[in-house]
Motif scaffolding. Structure first.
Motif, PDB file in Angstrom:
ATOM      1  N   ALA A 136      69.716  37.210   1.710  1.00 26.64           N
ATOM      2  CA  ALA A 136      68.623  38.100   1.274  1.00 26.64           C
ATOM      3  C   ALA A 136      67.522  37.870   2.337  1.00 26.64           C
ATOM      4  N   MET A 137      67.581  36.689   3.140  1.00 26.04           N
ATOM      5  CA  MET A 137      66.587  36.568   4.309  1.00 26.04           C
ATOM      6  C   MET A 137      66.953  37.129   5.607  1.00 26.04           C
ATOM      7  N   LEU A 138      68.358  37.622   5.545  1.00 29.57           N
ATOM      8  CA  LEU A 138      68.681  38.181   6.988  1.00 29.57           C
ATOM      9  C   LEU A 138      68.133  39.631   7.102  1.00 29.57           C
ATOM     10  N   THR A 139      66.995  39.655   7.620  1.00 33.26           N
ATOM     11  CA  THR A 139      66.312  40.736   7.896  1.00 33.26           C
ATOM     12  C   THR A 139      66.419  41.223   9.421  1.00 33.26           C
ATOM     13  N   GLY A 140      66.695  40.236  10.239  1.00 31.80           N
ATOM     14  CA  GLY A 140      66.824  40.478  11.775  1.00 31.80           C
ATOM     15  C   GLY A 140      65.382  40.556  12.578  1.00 31.80           C
ATOM     16  N   ASP A 141      64.373  40.435  11.550  1.00 34.35           N
ATOM     17  CA  ASP A 141      63.040  40.782  12.147  1.00 34.35           C
ATOM     18  C   ASP A 141      62.831  39.301  12.550  1.00 34.35           C
ATOM     19  N   ILE A 142      62.428  39.243  13.988  1.00 29.41           N
ATOM     20  CA  ILE A 142      62.003  37.647  14.658  1.00 29.41           C
ATOM     21  C   ILE A 142      60.706  37.881  15.440  1.00 29.41           C
ATOM     22  N   ARG A 143      60.101  38.959  15.214  1.00 30.99           N
ATOM     23  CA  ARG A 143      58.861  39.002  16.084  1.00 30.99           C
ATOM     24  C   ARG A 143      57.969  38.216  15.816  1.00 30.99           C
ATOM     25  N   GLY A 144      57.608  37.662  16.705  1.00 32.69           N
ATOM     26  CA  GLY A 144      56.426  36.532  16.671  1.00 32.69           C
ATOM     27  C   GLY A 144      56.865  35.055  16.489  1.00 32.69           C
TER      28      GLY A 144
END
Length: 494
Positions: free
Chosen positions: A254-262
């Motif tokens: 569930a933590m795999l969003t692919g968003d690593i901005r910042g």
């Protein structure tokens, strides 16, 4: 539909739940693939009867709507995990004939989640090796080849059988163990994903011990998503393991969003090793660019005690091994040497160990005994423990400064020829140069396939995360995987 055994865990789960395939069909596809892959030397104990029985039970659970993510998924189990009633030899002659009356906690967790065991997988003897050449079963072989070159390559070690089996689609995932890189290095050599979780996240109970303060189990899979699914099933608090952490296991998938901005990604200057091949350096640079393009901030960092990691590891690990392997004495289980008239218990110990242990295990036991001996304990073992504390503090300082993950190469080269380094233990030990720091500090680390070298062999990058934050680490790896777009598979020659 493509070959069922070529599916990822995530795709198979979705198809199983939708009723489009059954676990029995999936299991048969894997068993057929295993039967045709003897040349890889990956599976060493076959358990088709158990697999079919577990698949049938999994299908019943799926029909009843009681289906965890791993339900019905066929796996290979590294020979280091004790499996009830099934040979569990740690690839050593000294455990020949040993069939445990109990199940390791990790394999039990997987079976409780409905997973299917296809058999036991090849490995380096007692997990001591980086090329799967110290096994009593013979070498495991990498399914990848250099172009049209027929030279057999190593799948890495010690989890070489696991890496080979997953890469060649003999199973959908496999268990591995990692003491100094034994999940991450073979994953990088075979173009798959492998994660070593934080020390204490997976129970060590029922896993044959190599170095107790370093050993940790983890999954080897075809994708980061699969690693997240399988890792969650493997983890649990276990009162039978005093080092098992009583910390809730999150839903990693569930933590795999692919968003690593910042996110701040550290690049340690000490990992720019002298003599590192240019293609590894280039590949690392490309990885930095991929993460930067995904919105991460790339930060140069220093881990000043890195240069002492390999020598410290090769004092601590053999020391713990010499203590752990003292139990193999010909008395309780496994191999016992034939004794001559007049031989006593000392001769029985000596002959049994000389016959049962391979050369690499004997070498490490002798090193470990030496560094723990009265005259050298302070000079070697205690000094190595102090260096370990400094290495751990290096990482703590970096994470305290706001770094979220660290990017490094996974290995100093692509897969090399079987036999090329087996006569030079020191050159072989250098394969662990990028991975041992993670074990010494007890941190989570993941290897992700991100490209091919000029000979068409896989190369991987390693991400190191904060302790207990495997979910965040997996998400960063997920973003790297998406950016790299690695989809290459080995051409079938076996």
């Amino acid at each position: 539909m493509t070959d069922l055994n070529a599916m990822t865990i995530a795709d198979a789960r979705n198809n199983l739940r939708a009723g489009e395939i059954t676990s029995e069909e999936l299991t048969e596809a894997c068993l057929t693939a295993i039967d045709g892959a003897g040349a890889l030397g990956a599976f060493v104990h076959h358990t088709p009867e158990i697999a079919r029985e577990q698949a049938k039970a999994a299908d019943a659970r799926l029909q009843a709507g009681d289906a965890p993510s791993m339900c019905g998924i066929p796996l290979g189990i590294k020979d280091l995990f004790c499996t009830k009633g099934v040979p569990s030899q740690a690839a050593s002659g000294i455990l020949k004939g040993f069939k445990p009356e109990y199940e390791s906690t990790v394999s039990q967790n997987l079976f409780d989640a409905g997973a299917v065991m296809l058999g036991k997988l090849n490995m380096d003897e007692f997990a001591m090796g980086s090329s799967n050449e110290t096994s009593v079963y013979g070498n495991a072989v990498n399914p990848w080849r250099r172009g049209n070159d027929e030279m057999a390559l190593t799948p890495g070690g010690s989890s070489g059988g696991s890496a080979s089996a997953v890469s060649a689609d003999l199973c959908l995932g496999a268990t591995g163990t990692d003491t100094g890189g034994s999940i991450r290095q073979p994953a990088a050599f075979t173009g798959i994903t492998g994660i070593k979780p934080t020390y204490g996240r997976c129970s060590r109970w029922g896993i044959v011990a190599f170095a107790s303060s370093l050993d940790q189990a983890g999954p080897m899979t075809k994708s980061v998503r699969d690693a997240a699914i399988m890792l969650e099933a493997m983890c649990s608090h276990d009162p039978k393991d005093s080092t098992s952490a009583d910390i809730p296991v999150p839903d990693f998938e569930a933590m795999l969003t692919g968003d690593i901005r910042g996110k701040k990604i550290g690049i340690p200057k000490e990992y720019h090793m002298d003599g590192m091949p240019e293609e590894i350096e280039t590949h690392w640079t490309q990885g930095k660019d991929m993460l930067a393009d995904a919105g991460a901030e790339i930060v140069d960092i220093s881990l000043p005690h890195t240069k002492y990691a390999l020598p410290a590891y090769y004092v601590i690990a053999p020391a713990e091994a010499s203590s752990n392997l003292a139990r193999y004495d010909g008395v309780r289980y496994g191999h016992r040497a034939k004794l001559a008239q007049g031989d006593g218990i000392t001769e029985m110990y000596e002959k049994t160990r000389a016959e049962g242990f391979g050369a690499e295990v004997q070498r490490r036991v002798m090193i470990g005994t030496y560094v723990l001996s009265a005259g050298f304990y302070d000079a070697y073992y205690n000094r190595a423990r102090k260096v370990r504390a400094l290495i751990k503090k290096d990482f703590e300082d970096v994470f305290d400064a706001g770094i979220d993950a660290i990017l490094t190469p996974a290995t100093p080269s692509a897969a090399f020829e079987l036999g090329r380094k087996s006569d030079d233990p020191v050159e072989m030990y250098l394969n662990d140069v990028f991975t041992v720091t993670v074990n010494l500090a007890g941190l989570p680390g993941i290897a992700v396939p991100t490209g091919l070298n000029r000979n068409g062999l896989p190369l991987g990058l390693q991400l190191i995360g904060r302790p207990w934050e495997e979910g965040d680490l997996l998400n960063t790896a997920y973003a790297l995987e998406a950016a790299a777009g690695f989809v290459a598979k080995p051409g079938k020659w076996w």
